[in-house]
Design a protein around this motif. Structure first.
Motif, PDB file in Angstrom:
ATOM      1  N   ILE A 218     -34.842  -3.032  14.858  1.00 39.89           N
ATOM      2  CA  ILE A 218     -34.999  -3.385  16.267  1.00 39.89           C
ATOM      3  C   ILE A 218     -35.668  -2.256  17.050  1.00 39.89           C
ATOM      4  O   ILE A 218     -36.435  -2.501  17.991  1.00 39.89           O
ATOM      5  N   ASN A 219     -35.410  -1.018  16.660  1.00 33.97           N
ATOM      6  CA  ASN A 219     -36.023   0.098  17.383  1.00 33.97           C
ATOM      7  C   ASN A 219     -37.532   0.165  17.144  1.00 33.97           C
ATOM      8  O   ASN A 219     -38.291   0.551  18.033  1.00 33.97           O
ATOM      9  N   TYR A 220     -37.963  -0.223  15.966  1.00 34.92           N
ATOM     10  CA  TYR A 220     -39.401  -0.288  15.695  1.00 34.92           C
ATOM     11  C   TYR A 220     -40.050  -1.345  16.596  1.00 34.92           C
ATOM     12  O   TYR A 220     -41.102  -1.101  17.207  1.00 34.92           O
ATOM     13  N   LEU A 221     -39.424  -2.510  16.696  1.00 32.19           N
ATOM     14  CA  LEU A 221     -39.980  -3.580  17.530  1.00 32.19           C
ATOM     15  C   LEU A 221     -40.050  -3.160  18.994  1.00 32.19           C
ATOM     16  O   LEU A 221     -41.028  -3.452  19.693  1.00 32.19           O
ATOM     17  N   LYS A 222     -39.034  -2.448  19.448  1.00 33.49           N
ATOM     18  CA  LYS A 222     -39.041  -1.991  20.841  1.00 33.49           C
ATOM     19  C   LYS A 222     -40.094  -0.907  21.062  1.00 33.49           C
ATOM     20  O   LYS A 222     -40.740  -0.875  22.109  1.00 33.49           O
ATOM     21  N   GLN A 223     -40.259  -0.060  20.095  1.00 34.75           N
ATOM     22  CA  GLN A 223     -41.251   1.006  20.229  1.00 34.75           C
ATOM     23  C   GLN A 223     -42.665   0.423  20.301  1.00 34.75           C
ATOM     24  O   GLN A 223     -43.495   0.844  21.106  1.00 34.75           O
ATOM     25  N   ILE A 224     -42.946  -0.570  19.449  1.00 35.63           N
ATOM     26  CA  ILE A 224     -44.278  -1.165  19.386  1.00 35.63           C
ATOM     27  C   ILE A 224     -44.543  -2.100  20.551  1.00 35.63           C
ATOM     28  O   ILE A 224     -45.642  -2.121  21.121  1.00 35.63           O
ATOM     29  N   ALA A 225     -43.531  -2.886  20.942  1.00 31.29           N
ATOM     30  CA  ALA A 225     -43.783  -3.987  21.885  1.00 31.29           C
ATOM     31  C   ALA A 225     -42.813  -4.065  23.051  1.00 31.29           C
ATOM     32  O   ALA A 225     -42.894  -5.003  23.847  1.00 31.29           O
ATOM     33  N   GLY A 226     -41.905  -3.097  23.189  1.00 31.52           N
ATOM     34  CA  GLY A 226     -40.835  -3.208  24.176  1.00 31.52           C
ATOM     35  C   GLY A 226     -41.274  -3.493  25.591  1.00 31.52           C
ATOM     36  O   GLY A 226     -40.657  -4.286  26.306  1.00 31.52           O
ATOM     37  N   ASP A 227     -42.359  -2.865  26.050  1.00 27.29           N
ATOM     38  CA  ASP A 227     -42.796  -3.020  27.440  1.00 27.29           C
ATOM     39  C   ASP A 227     -43.759  -4.187  27.651  1.00 27.29           C
ATOM     40  O   ASP A 227     -44.188  -4.438  28.778  1.00 27.29           O
ATOM     41  N   ARG A 228     -44.094  -4.883  26.577  1.00 25.52           N
ATOM     42  CA  ARG A 228     -45.064  -5.971  26.688  1.00 25.52           C
ATOM     43  C   ARG A 228     -44.396  -7.250  27.189  1.00 25.52           C
ATOM     44  O   ARG A 228     -43.242  -7.548  26.855  1.00 25.52           O
TER      45      ARG A 228
END
Length: 417
Positions: A218-228
């Protein structure tokens, strides 16, 4: 160096020419106020940029989507670019990214390259320190070890068929199953399944996908796309009256998956071209060779991401489909196109490809033909692909937190039926 400078200058000149032509077209459509606001926005006027965006937004919602003048979609993208540029200059990175995502989601194709370039530039820029990092939040949105463990657990629910049966439709897994084949050749796929229009599960064909490991984090997904910003569906499914759509950040979406409690609040990223919008996620997947069967072309590449219990009602699609299960598992039931009349399609033009039958609560009095219809079904596990031929009806239910990718493609015209 001279060549690079020349290419850059040519590109900027081409972009200016493209924008000037668009503004002329908008003027012809009566958008004088929009053009005036855009000219002020180009000089750094945020209020003018937001006013232009609002004017274009109103045009996008002035009637049915298919009747929107295409130039106004491009005009909306242009206004989003101006808003984002000004916001980024004052350090409002997250607001700038939201504006650009809205341009990608709602805007036309004319300025897509500029939107992508702006996202790459602004997305990689450091924050001004005033914004809360994307991986800090509530529920499963935080980066604590306990929450990461919860997320991992949510990917492994209902691993045993007997456990899954508690939440599946009547008669599930009681009859004929979809055939499973390991790493079949392209030629075998064409001769045994593609030409015969028969579903098949292909195992072992996703081992080279980085997504199979990375998307479990989940942290990878947030790092890559969290603010999108992404469009999501909220509700049991799209045929329910309470169903709605929202625009939220990817981090908010992940938090909702983690706090999911009831069907009415289910939040689902469904049939969205996520990989055109967030290019870094596209780097984690590969287009299967099977998608080139028939000599046609890839029509769309869509993401399906949601919590346990997410349901896509019984429906059919017009294209060949490789449905790749990257994370988690799903139950899928399929009926051949020859049974369409017995599956009670909706009369409404918008839902002609969707059955009126709710497989989770079958009303046999209203729909008596379906009770004894033969179907094939399966549990599609992570790392497996399912080929769904055109017009085959299928019902899908997530048995865990699940992230899937669908590859739609068409045959060459001579092969289309």
């Amino acid at each position: 160096m001279g060549d690079e400078t020349g290419c850059s200058g040519d590109r900027m000149e081409a972009e200016d020419t493209k924008r000037a032509a668009l503004l002329r077209q908008i003027t012809e459509e009566g958008g004088f106020a929009f053009v005036s606001s855009v000219e002020k926005a180009a000089a750094g006027d945020l209020r003018a940029a937001e006013a232009a965006r609002e004017m274009a937004w109103e045009q996008l919602h002035s009637g049915p989507w298919h009747e929107v003048v295409p130039e106004w979609r491009d005009a909306y993208a242009m206004a989003c670019l101006h808003v984002a540029e000004i916001k980024s200059l004052v350090g409002e990175r997250r607001e700038a990214l939201r504006a650009l995502d809205m341009g990608l989601i709602m805007g036309g194709p004319l300025l897509r390259a500029e939107l992508d370039a702006a996202i790459e530039r602004i997305g990689s820029a450091p924050s001004n320190g005033q914004e809360t990092p994307a991986n800090i939040g509530s529920g499963l949105g935080s980066d604590s070890g306990a929450d990461a463990c919860k997320w991992e657990e949510s990917l492994h629910t209902n691993k045993e068929p007997q456990e899954a049966l508690r939440i599946l439709p009547s008669k599930s897994l009681s009859g004929k199953r979809v055939e499973r084949r390991a790493m079949i050749s392209f030629e075998t796929f064409i001769s045994d399944y593609f030409l015969r229009q028969i579903p098949v599960i292909i195992t072992g064909a996703m081992e080279q996908w980085p997504a199979c490991e990375k998307w479990k984090d989940i942290n990878y997904l947030k790092q890559i796309a969290g603010d999108r910003t992404v469009p999501v569906e909220v509700g049991k499914n799209y045929v329910c009256t309470e169903w709605k759509q929202e625009l939220i950040t990817f981090s908010q979406f992940l938090d909702r998956i983690g706090s999911h409690k009831c069907p009415e609040s289910t939040t689902y990223l469904a049939q969205h071209p996520l990989f055109d919008q967030i290019r870094k996620l596209k780097e984690d997947i590969l287009v299967p060779d099977y998608c080139y069967a028939g000599g046609g072309e890839l029509k769309s590449l869509n993401a399906w991401f949601g919590p346990i219990g997410t349901v896509t009602p019984l429906h059919h699609d017009p294209h060949h489909n490789i449905f790749a299960q990257v994370v988690g598992r799903k139950y899928i039931r399929l009926y051949p196109s020859s049974l369409s009349d017995e599956l009670y399609p909706h009369d409404e033009s918008m839902l002609f490809n969707t059955s009126q039958v709710d497989l989770d609560h079958i009303d046999t009095k209203a729909f008596p033909k379906i009770e004894n219809l033969e179907f094939i079904d399966c549990i599609l596990d992570q790392g497996e692909m399912l080929y769904i031929p055109p017009k085959w009806w299928h019902y899908v239910r997530s048995l865990s937190t699940s992230f899937s990718v669908s590859f739609w493609w068409s045959s060459a015209p001579s092969n289309d039926k």
